[in-house]
Write a protein that holds these residues in place. Structure first.
Motif, PDB file in Angstrom:
ATOM      1  N   UNK A  36       0.829  -1.210   0.000  1.00 25.57           N
ATOM      2  CA  UNK A  36       0.000   0.000   0.000  1.00 25.57           C
ATOM      3  C   UNK A  36       0.861   1.257   0.000  1.00 25.57           C
ATOM      4  N   UNK A  37       1.765   1.327  -0.957  1.00 27.55           N
ATOM      5  CA  UNK A  37       2.658   2.484  -1.023  1.00 27.55           C
ATOM      6  C   UNK A  37       2.883   2.888  -2.478  1.00 27.55           C
ATOM      7  N   UNK A  57       4.248   7.909  -0.363  1.00 29.87           N
ATOM      8  CA  UNK A  57       3.053   7.771   0.461  1.00 29.87           C
ATOM      9  C   UNK A  57       2.854   6.304   0.811  1.00 29.87           C
ATOM     10  N   UNK A  58       2.370   6.048   2.024  1.00 29.03           N
ATOM     11  CA  UNK A  58       2.008   4.691   2.406  1.00 29.03           C
ATOM     12  C   UNK A  58       0.773   4.735   3.304  1.00 29.03           C
ATOM     13  N   UNK A  59      -0.020   3.669   3.243  1.00 30.64           N
ATOM     14  CA  UNK A  59      -1.247   3.564   4.029  1.00 30.64           C
ATOM     15  C   UNK A  59      -1.084   2.416   5.008  1.00 30.64           C
ATOM     16  N   UNK A  71       3.193  10.366   4.736  1.00 30.65           N
ATOM     17  CA  UNK A  71       3.904  10.993   3.625  1.00 30.65           C
ATOM     18  C   UNK A  71       5.352  11.130   4.052  1.00 30.65           C
ATOM     19  N   UNK A  72       6.231  10.425   3.363  1.00 32.74           N
ATOM     20  CA  UNK A  72       7.647  10.391   3.753  1.00 32.74           C
ATOM     21  C   UNK A  72       8.459  11.355   2.923  1.00 32.74           C
TER      22      UNK A  72
END
Length: 72
Positions: A36-37, A57-59, A71-72
């Motif tokens: 999920x990224x 982004x990852x969930x 949000x990295x």
């Protein structure tokens, strides 16, 4: 991303109380549905003083069916 998918977004940039609408294209560089990224970078449309941008982004699952977007 190997397919080279591009996403077109419109952004409003505030500079000294002026709004400038700019068309900026962004290119997906990574997509992992299992994790999920996704990651993307700016492909065009940046102001002259910005040399490049990228974001990841990852969930992540949370309690009670909620989720957190990082949000990295």
């Amino acid at each position: 991303m190997k397919n080279g998918h591009e996403i077109l977004v419109i952004r409003a940039v505030w500079i000294e109380n002026l709004v400038h609408d700019i068309a900026q294209s962004e290119r997906l560089t990574e997509f992992d549905p299992e994790a999920r990224s996704l990651s993307y970078e700016a492909a065009a449309g940046l102001p002259w003083f910005i040399t490049g941008t990228a974001s990841r982004w990852s969930v992540h699952a949370g309690p009670g069916g909620a989720c957190t977007v990082r949000i990295h």
